[in-house]
Design a protein around this motif. Sequence first.
Motif, PDB file in Angstrom:
ATOM      1  N   LEU A   1      13.123 119.369  57.942  1.00  0.00           N
ATOM      2  CA  LEU A   1      12.536 120.519  58.551  1.00  0.00           C
ATOM      3  C   LEU A   1      13.566 121.815  58.304  1.00  0.00           C
ATOM      4  O   LEU A   1      13.082 122.761  57.685  1.00  0.00           O
ATOM      5  CB  LEU A   1      12.556 120.358  60.062  1.00  0.00           C
ATOM      6  CG  LEU A   1      11.271 119.571  60.669  1.00  0.00           C
ATOM      7  CD1 LEU A   1      11.740 119.809  62.060  1.00  0.00           C
ATOM      8  CD2 LEU A   1      10.171 120.597  60.247  1.00  0.00           C
ATOM      9  N   SER A   2      14.787 121.437  58.009  1.00  0.00           N
ATOM     10  CA  SER A   2      15.745 122.377  57.941  1.00  0.00           C
ATOM     11  C   SER A   2      15.923 122.737  56.296  1.00  0.00           C
ATOM     12  O   SER A   2      16.640 123.886  56.126  1.00  0.00           O
ATOM     13  CB  SER A   2      17.162 122.055  58.262  1.00  0.00           C
ATOM     14  OG  SER A   2      18.052 120.845  57.676  1.00  0.00           O
TER      15      SER A   2
ATOM     16  N   PHE B   1      16.409 127.153  66.471  1.00  0.00           N
ATOM     17  CA  PHE B   1      16.271 126.239  67.391  1.00  0.00           C
ATOM     18  C   PHE B   1      17.437 125.213  67.452  1.00  0.00           C
ATOM     19  O   PHE B   1      18.072 124.957  68.455  1.00  0.00           O
ATOM     20  CB  PHE B   1      14.960 125.126  67.266  1.00  0.00           C
ATOM     21  CG  PHE B   1      14.818 123.945  67.988  1.00  0.00           C
ATOM     22  CD1 PHE B   1      14.309 123.904  69.364  1.00  0.00           C
ATOM     23  CD2 PHE B   1      15.098 122.862  67.508  1.00  0.00           C
ATOM     24  CE1 PHE B   1      14.274 123.106  70.276  1.00  0.00           C
ATOM     25  CE2 PHE B   1      15.187 121.545  68.550  1.00  0.00           C
ATOM     26  CZ  PHE B   1      14.763 121.681  69.866  1.00  0.00           C
ATOM     27  N   MET B   2      17.858 124.816  66.314  1.00  0.00           N
ATOM     28  CA  MET B   2      19.109 124.245  66.066  1.00  0.00           C
ATOM     29  C   MET B   2      20.513 124.803  66.772  1.00  0.00           C
ATOM     30  O   MET B   2      21.104 124.486  67.246  1.00  0.00           O
ATOM     31  CB  MET B   2      19.532 123.834  64.791  1.00  0.00           C
ATOM     32  CG  MET B   2      18.565 122.933  64.193  1.00  0.00           C
ATOM     33  SD  MET B   2      18.563 121.234  64.873  1.00  0.00           S
ATOM     34  CE  MET B   2      17.729 120.197  63.797  1.00  0.00           C
TER      35      MET B   2
ATOM     36  N   ILE C   1      14.733 115.982  60.818  1.00  0.00           N
ATOM     37  CA  ILE C   1      15.438 117.342  61.105  1.00  0.00           C
ATOM     38  C   ILE C   1      15.854 117.791  59.799  1.00  0.00           C
ATOM     39  O   ILE C   1      15.846 119.168  59.529  1.00  0.00           O
ATOM     40  CB  ILE C   1      16.601 117.167  62.403  1.00  0.00           C
ATOM     41  CG1 ILE C   1      16.138 116.772  63.706  1.00  0.00           C
ATOM     42  CG2 ILE C   1      17.480 118.497  62.206  1.00  0.00           C
ATOM     43  CD1 ILE C   1      16.964 116.309  64.653  1.00  0.00           C
TER      44      ILE C   1
ATOM     45  N   SER D   1      13.309 126.651  62.628  1.00  0.00           N
ATOM     46  CA  SER D   1      14.373 125.443  62.947  1.00  0.00           C
ATOM     47  C   SER D   1      15.811 125.746  63.141  1.00  0.00           C
ATOM     48  O   SER D   1      16.355 125.311  63.921  1.00  0.00           O
ATOM     49  CB  SER D   1      14.119 124.504  61.727  1.00  0.00           C
ATOM     50  OG  SER D   1      14.300 124.908  60.458  1.00  0.00           O
ATOM     51  N   ARG D   2      16.154 126.704  62.385  1.00  0.00           N
ATOM     52  CA  ARG D   2      17.689 127.409  62.449  1.00  0.00           C
ATOM     53  C   ARG D   2      17.770 127.758  63.590  1.00  0.00           C
ATOM     54  O   ARG D   2      18.852 127.462  64.359  1.00  0.00           O
ATOM     55  CB  ARG D   2      17.907 128.110  61.119  1.00  0.00           C
ATOM     56  CG  ARG D   2      19.236 128.434  61.030  1.00  0.00           C
ATOM     57  CD  ARG D   2      19.696 129.397  59.868  1.00  0.00           C
ATOM     58  NE  ARG D   2      18.762 129.323  58.820  1.00  0.00           N
ATOM     59  CZ  ARG D   2      17.874 130.397  58.516  1.00  0.00           C
ATOM     60  NH1 ARG D   2      18.336 131.767  59.237  1.00  0.00           N
ATOM     61  NH2 ARG D   2      17.108 130.495  57.529  1.00  0.00           N
TER      62      ARG D   2
ATOM     63  N   LEU E   1       9.475 128.418  58.712  1.00  0.00           N
ATOM     64  CA  LEU E   1       9.933 127.187  59.386  1.00  0.00           C
ATOM     65  C   LEU E   1      11.305 127.190  59.185  1.00  0.00           C
ATOM     66  O   LEU E   1      11.992 126.669  60.131  1.00  0.00           O
ATOM     67  CB  LEU E   1       9.208 126.075  58.461  1.00  0.00           C
ATOM     68  CG  LEU E   1       9.465 124.741  59.106  1.00  0.00           C
ATOM     69  CD1 LEU E   1       8.820 124.477  60.492  1.00  0.00           C
ATOM     70  CD2 LEU E   1       8.692 123.366  58.063  1.00  0.00           C
ATOM     71  N   ASN E   2      12.110 127.443  58.268  1.00  0.00           N
ATOM     72  CA  ASN E   2      13.451 127.682  57.960  1.00  0.00           C
ATOM     73  C   ASN E   2      14.008 128.208  59.249  1.00  0.00           C
ATOM     74  O   ASN E   2      14.921 128.110  59.878  1.00  0.00           O
ATOM     75  CB  ASN E   2      13.919 128.256  56.972  1.00  0.00           C
ATOM     76  CG  ASN E   2      14.085 126.931  55.685  1.00  0.00           C
ATOM     77  OD1 ASN E   2      13.882 125.725  55.975  1.00  0.00           O
ATOM     78  ND2 ASN E   2      13.970 127.261  54.350  1.00  0.00           N
TER      79      ASN E   2
ATOM     80  N   ILE F   1      17.567 117.900  70.855  1.00  0.00           N
ATOM     81  CA  ILE F   1      17.715 117.753  69.497  1.00  0.00           C
ATOM     82  C   ILE F   1      17.912 116.344  69.355  1.00  0.00           C
ATOM     83  O   ILE F   1      17.074 115.795  68.428  1.00  0.00           O
ATOM     84  CB  ILE F   1      18.568 118.541  68.904  1.00  0.00           C
ATOM     85  CG1 ILE F   1      18.435 120.065  68.906  1.00  0.00           C
ATOM     86  CG2 ILE F   1      18.800 117.899  67.246  1.00  0.00           C
ATOM     87  CD1 ILE F   1      19.917 120.769  68.402  1.00  0.00           C
TER      88      ILE F   1
ATOM     89  N   SER G   1      13.311 122.899  54.353  1.00  0.00           N
ATOM     90  CA  SER G   1      12.000 123.121  53.811  1.00  0.00           C
ATOM     91  C   SER G   1      11.645 124.460  53.003  1.00  0.00           C
ATOM     92  O   SER G   1      12.710 125.286  53.024  1.00  0.00           O
ATOM     93  CB  SER G   1      11.043 123.615  55.043  1.00  0.00           C
ATOM     94  OG  SER G   1       9.768 124.122  54.715  1.00  0.00           O
TER      95      SER G   1
END
Length: 84
Positions: free
Chosen positions: A34-35, A49-50, A31, A46-47, A42-43, A58, A37
């Motif tokens: 990914l955060s 999603f989080m 994780i 993922s942001r 992608l950032n 998660i 990257s």
Amino acid sequence: MILRVRTALSCLDDPDRKAFAKSVVLDARKIANLSTSTSSMLNTVSRLFMQWAPTKYIFPRVDDGNRKFVNKALQDCGLDPLPE
């Protein structure tokens, strides 16, 4: 009292607990990768999603692993397991 402390500490040295903790750490590293990257898309994904995903999506296994560990520790101390 000392016997109870020793029993509790010996539960922390359980091979199943160590394997579970290691898998949680590896998932957290994924994780983190990914955060951080370099891809802005992608950032952003993922942001978002989080920010909005429930914790169970998660880290889906954390509660189950902790329950198993606590129930084993209670059993080792001669106590009843946690209710479902």
